[in-house]
Design a protein around this motif. Structure first.
Motif, PDB file in Angstrom:
ATOM      1  N   GLY A  36       0.697  -1.256  -0.082  1.00  0.00           N
ATOM      2  CA  GLY A  36      -0.019   0.081   0.112  1.00  0.00           C
ATOM      3  C   GLY A  36       0.648   1.194   0.002  1.00  0.00           C
ATOM      4  N   ILE A  37       2.060   1.279  -0.324  1.00  0.00           N
ATOM      5  CA  ILE A  37       2.798   2.362  -0.546  1.00  0.00           C
ATOM      6  C   ILE A  37       3.383   2.652  -1.899  1.00  0.00           C
ATOM      7  N   THR A  38       3.017   3.751  -2.545  1.00  0.00           N
ATOM      8  CA  THR A  38       3.358   4.271  -3.766  1.00  0.00           C
ATOM      9  C   THR A  38       3.881   5.733  -3.741  1.00  0.00           C
ATOM     10  N   ALA A  39       4.290   6.141  -4.752  1.00  0.00           N
ATOM     11  CA  ALA A  39       4.914   7.463  -4.876  1.00  0.00           C
ATOM     12  C   ALA A  39       3.800   8.662  -4.773  1.00  0.00           C
ATOM     13  N   ASP A  40       2.537   8.353  -4.714  1.00  0.00           N
ATOM     14  CA  ASP A  40       1.333   9.077  -4.559  1.00  0.00           C
ATOM     15  C   ASP A  40       0.679   9.026  -3.554  1.00  0.00           C
ATOM     16  N   SER A  41       0.545   7.938  -2.821  1.00  0.00           N
ATOM     17  CA  SER A  41      -0.364   7.583  -1.555  1.00  0.00           C
ATOM     18  C   SER A  41       0.178   6.615  -0.828  1.00  0.00           C
ATOM     19  N   ILE A  42      -0.010   6.490   0.419  1.00  0.00           N
ATOM     20  CA  ILE A  42       0.140   5.611   1.435  1.00  0.00           C
ATOM     21  C   ILE A  42      -1.038   5.296   1.967  1.00  0.00           C
ATOM     22  N   LEU A  43      -1.583   3.879   1.822  1.00  0.00           N
ATOM     23  CA  LEU A  43      -2.848   3.405   2.184  1.00  0.00           C
ATOM     24  C   LEU A  43      -2.863   3.218   3.980  1.00  0.00           C
ATOM     25  N   PRO A  44      -3.714   3.476   4.630  1.00  0.00           N
ATOM     26  CA  PRO A  44      -3.896   3.218   6.000  1.00  0.00           C
ATOM     27  C   PRO A  44      -3.940   1.643   6.414  1.00  0.00           C
ATOM     28  N   ALA A  45      -3.208   1.239   7.439  1.00  0.00           N
ATOM     29  CA  ALA A  45      -3.270  -0.318   7.755  1.00  0.00           C
ATOM     30  C   ALA A  45      -4.085  -0.398   8.935  1.00  0.00           C
ATOM     31  N   GLU A  46      -4.816  -1.355   9.145  1.00  0.00           N
ATOM     32  CA  GLU A  46      -5.597  -1.764  10.331  1.00  0.00           C
ATOM     33  C   GLU A  46      -5.233  -3.127  10.956  1.00  0.00           C
ATOM     34  N   GLN A  47      -4.941  -2.949  12.174  1.00  0.00           N
ATOM     35  CA  GLN A  47      -4.741  -4.395  12.799  1.00  0.00           C
ATOM     36  C   GLN A  47      -5.964  -5.105  13.138  1.00  0.00           C
ATOM     37  N   LYS A  48      -6.076  -6.225  12.880  1.00  0.00           N
ATOM     38  CA  LYS A  48      -7.333  -7.163  13.129  1.00  0.00           C
ATOM     39  C   LYS A  48      -6.755  -8.489  13.843  1.00  0.00           C
ATOM     40  N   GLY A  49      -6.507  -8.539  15.118  1.00  0.00           N
ATOM     41  CA  GLY A  49      -6.085  -9.581  15.922  1.00  0.00           C
ATOM     42  C   GLY A  49      -4.636  -9.729  15.320  1.00  0.00           C
ATOM     43  N   GLY A  50      -4.260 -10.816  14.887  1.00  0.00           N
ATOM     44  CA  GLY A  50      -2.978 -11.232  14.498  1.00  0.00           C
ATOM     45  C   GLY A  50      -2.678 -10.998  13.167  1.00  0.00           C
ATOM     46  N   LEU A  51      -3.596 -10.079  12.392  1.00  0.00           N
ATOM     47  CA  LEU A  51      -3.499  -9.908  10.891  1.00  0.00           C
ATOM     48  C   LEU A  51      -3.440  -8.378  10.746  1.00  0.00           C
ATOM     49  N   LEU A  52      -3.051  -7.920   9.607  1.00  0.00           N
ATOM     50  CA  LEU A  52      -2.910  -6.612   9.363  1.00  0.00           C
ATOM     51  C   LEU A  52      -3.530  -6.365   7.833  1.00  0.00           C
ATOM     52  N   LEU A  53      -4.551  -5.329   8.024  1.00  0.00           N
ATOM     53  CA  LEU A  53      -5.240  -5.123   6.629  1.00  0.00           C
ATOM     54  C   LEU A  53      -4.941  -3.768   6.000  1.00  0.00           C
ATOM     55  N   ILE A  54      -4.469  -4.089   4.706  1.00  0.00           N
ATOM     56  CA  ILE A  54      -4.121  -2.723   4.027  1.00  0.00           C
ATOM     57  C   ILE A  54      -4.876  -2.773   2.834  1.00  0.00           C
ATOM     58  N   GLY A  55      -5.671  -1.895   2.650  1.00  0.00           N
ATOM     59  CA  GLY A  55      -6.685  -2.085   1.356  1.00  0.00           C
ATOM     60  C   GLY A  55      -7.528  -3.264   1.435  1.00  0.00           C
ATOM     61  N   ASP A  56      -7.727  -4.154   0.566  1.00  0.00           N
ATOM     62  CA  ASP A  56      -8.322  -5.338   0.531  1.00  0.00           C
ATOM     63  C   ASP A  56      -7.147  -6.562   0.713  1.00  0.00           C
ATOM     64  N   GLN A  57      -6.076  -6.228   0.940  1.00  0.00           N
ATOM     65  CA  GLN A  57      -5.011  -7.084   1.205  1.00  0.00           C
ATOM     66  C   GLN A  57      -4.969  -7.623   2.623  1.00  0.00           C
ATOM     67  N   VAL A  58      -4.513  -8.953   2.956  1.00  0.00           N
ATOM     68  CA  VAL A  58      -4.613  -9.254   4.410  1.00  0.00           C
ATOM     69  C   VAL A  58      -2.996  -9.877   4.418  1.00  0.00           C
ATOM     70  N   PHE A  59      -2.263  -9.297   5.322  1.00  0.00           N
ATOM     71  CA  PHE A  59      -0.746  -9.746   5.862  1.00  0.00           C
ATOM     72  C   PHE A  59      -0.657 -10.012   7.350  1.00  0.00           C
ATOM     73  N   PRO A  60       0.167 -10.796   7.546  1.00  0.00           N
ATOM     74  CA  PRO A  60       0.730 -11.013   9.004  1.00  0.00           C
ATOM     75  C   PRO A  60       1.013 -10.027   9.715  1.00  0.00           C
ATOM     76  N   LEU A  61       0.786  -9.849  11.046  1.00  0.00           N
ATOM     77  CA  LEU A  61       1.031  -8.567  11.742  1.00  0.00           C
ATOM     78  C   LEU A  61       2.321  -8.045  11.632  1.00  0.00           C
ATOM     79  N   SER A  62       3.288  -9.352  11.683  1.00  0.00           N
ATOM     80  CA  SER A  62       4.761  -9.119  11.423  1.00  0.00           C
ATOM     81  C   SER A  62       5.124  -7.830  10.569  1.00  0.00           C
ATOM     82  N   VAL A  63       4.343  -7.650   9.487  1.00  0.00           N
ATOM     83  CA  VAL A  63       4.485  -6.796   8.256  1.00  0.00           C
ATOM     84  C   VAL A  63       4.426  -5.303   8.996  1.00  0.00           C
ATOM     85  N   MET A  64       3.811  -4.960  10.077  1.00  0.00           N
ATOM     86  CA  MET A  64       3.507  -3.677  10.600  1.00  0.00           C
ATOM     87  C   MET A  64       4.668  -2.854  10.940  1.00  0.00           C
TER      88      MET A  64
END
Length: 331
Positions: free
Chosen positions: A29-57
Motif C-alpha cells: 500500500g505504499i506508492t509515490a502518490d499515496s500511502i494506504l492506512p493499515a488496520e490491525q485485526k487480531g494477529g493480522l494486518l489489513l491494508i486496502g483489500d489485502q491481508v498480511f501477517p502482523l509482523s509486516v506492521m
C-alpha cells in the motif's frame, strides 16, 4: 577484463531493481502518490483489500518513516542499490569459493542460472540465526521453495554482516520488506544477474567497481551538466578507479617516499608504473633529505611504511593497494 557484458547488464539492472522495489512497496500500500492506512485485526494486518501477517506492521512503519524523512524516490533508489550491491558481492564470493558453507547462494552447483545450490542442499546448511527446524519443515513441504529461499538468502546476508560490516550493511527491516518475491523464477533479478555475466568475468575483484560504475551510468548522464541535487552528487562525481591507476598513485607517492629513504632498494624495479623523479637542485635535495630524516627519527632507525599517510584531496571513493606487504587505503 572485458567489461562489455557488465556495461550491457548493469544499467538495465538498475531499472529492474528499482521497478521490483516499487512493485513490492505497492504490495504493502505504499506508492509515490499515496500511502494506504493499515488496520490491525487480531494477529493480522489489513491494508486496502489485502491481508498480511502482523509482523509486516513494524517494517512497514519504518519504511514509511524513511520515506517521510527523505522521499519515496530516494528511498526506493537507495534500497534498490543496497540489494544490487549485496547480490553482486554474494555472486563474487560464491564464484571464488569464499562462502563458509561451500554452497552457491545465487546459482546452481554447476554455476548455471538454475535453482540455487543452497536451496537444493539446505538441510546441510548452517548459518547464524537460521532456524534449521523451520528450514526442514519448509523443505519437506515440497511447495514452499520461494519462502524457504527467501529465509536462506536473508540468513546469508545476516551472516556476512557479522564478518564484513563495511561491505554488508545491517539488513534492516524495511529493506527486507522490499526484497522481491519469486526470486527462484526464471525471470527473477537473481537469475538475470547469474545469466547476464559469464562466470569468468567474476574472477577479478574489479568487477564490483565496474558494476557500480555502469549501474549509475544512466543516472550520471541525466544529472551531469545540470545543477546537481545533494542526493545526485554520488552519481555525478563518483567513478570507479581501475587497479592500474591505484598502482600508479601509490607507487609514485608512498613508493617514491620509500625510495628516497632507501636509495639502495631494488623494490622499484618491480613497480610497473613507477616514474624515476627528475633531477633536483642541491637546495631541493637538501630539503627532501631533511623531510626524510625527520620521518626516520620519528619511526626509529629506518622509515616504517606503516607510518606513512597519504592525502588524495580529489578522491571520492576509498581504494586499497599493497606496497611492501602493507595495505594502503587512500581516502
Amino acid at each position: 577484463m572485458n567489461t562489455s557484458n557488465i556495461k550491457k547488464y548493469a544499467p538495465q539492472a538498475r531499472n529492474d531493481f528499482i521497478a521490483a522495489m516499487r512493485k513490492q512497496a505497492a504490495k504493502y500500500g505504499i506508492t509515490a502518490d499515496s500511502i494506504l492506512p493499515a488496520e490491525q485485526k487480531g494477529g493480522l494486518l489489513l491494508i486496502g483489500d489485502q491481508v498480511f501477517p502482523l509482523s509486516v506492521m513494524k517494517p512497514r512503519d519504518k519504511l514509511i518513516k524513511r520515506i517521510q524523512t527523505s522521499s519515496f524516490e530516494q528511498t526506493i533508489d537507495y534500497i534498490a542499490y543496497s540489494w544490487f550491491n549485496r547480490l553482486c558481492a554474494i555472486r563474487y564470493m560464491e564464484c571464488k569459493g569464499l562462502l563458509d558453507h561451500g554452497r552457491r547462494v545465487l546459482s546452481s552447483a554447476d554455476g548455471s542460472a538454475g535453482l540455487p545450490q543452497i536451496l537444493e542442499e539446505c538441510l546441510d546448511i548452517e548459518l547464524p540465526g537460521l532456524n534449521t527446524s523451520r528450514v526442514a519443515e519448509l523443505k519437506l513441504d515440497g511447495n514452499k521453495d520461494e519462502e524457504l529461499y527467501r529465509e536462506l538468502l536473508l540468513a546469508q546476508c545476516h551472516a556476512l554482516n557479522q564478518v564484513m560490516p563495511l561491505l554488508f550493511e545491517q539488513v534492516s527491516d524495511e529493506s527486507e520488506l522490499l526484497l522481491p518475491d519469486n526470486l527462484t523464477k526464471t525471470d527473477s533479478l537473481i537469475r538475470d544477474l547469474v545469466s547476464s555475466i559469464p562466470e569468468e568475468d567474476w574472477s577479478d575483484v574489479q568487477i564490483i567497481g565496474w558494476l557500480y560504475q555502469f549501474y549509475i551510468s544512466e543516472k550520471k548522464d541525466q544529472v551531469i551538466g545540470k545543477v546537481v541535487k545533494s542526493e545526485d552528487i554520488p552519481a555525478a562525481t563518483q567513478l570507479f578507479t581501475p587497479n592500474w591507476i591505484v598502482k600508479y598513485l601509490v607507487q609514485n607517492s608512498v613508493g617514491r617516499l620509500w625510495m628516497m629513504a632507501q636509495p639502495d632498494s631494488t623494490l622499484a624495479s618491480e613497480w610497473e608504473y613507477y616514474i624515476q623523479p627528475a633531477e633536483q637542485s642541491d637546495e631541493v635535495n637538501a630539503q627532501l633529505k631533511q623531510l626524510i630524516d625527520v620521518r626516520i627519527s620519528e619511526d626509529g632507525d629506518t622509515l616504517n611504511p606503516e607510518s606513512i599517510t597519504v592525502l588524495d584531496p580529489a578522491c571520492g571513493k576509498r581504494y586499497i593497494h599493497t606496497f611492501n606487504n602493507t595495505s594502503y587505503m587512500l581516502v
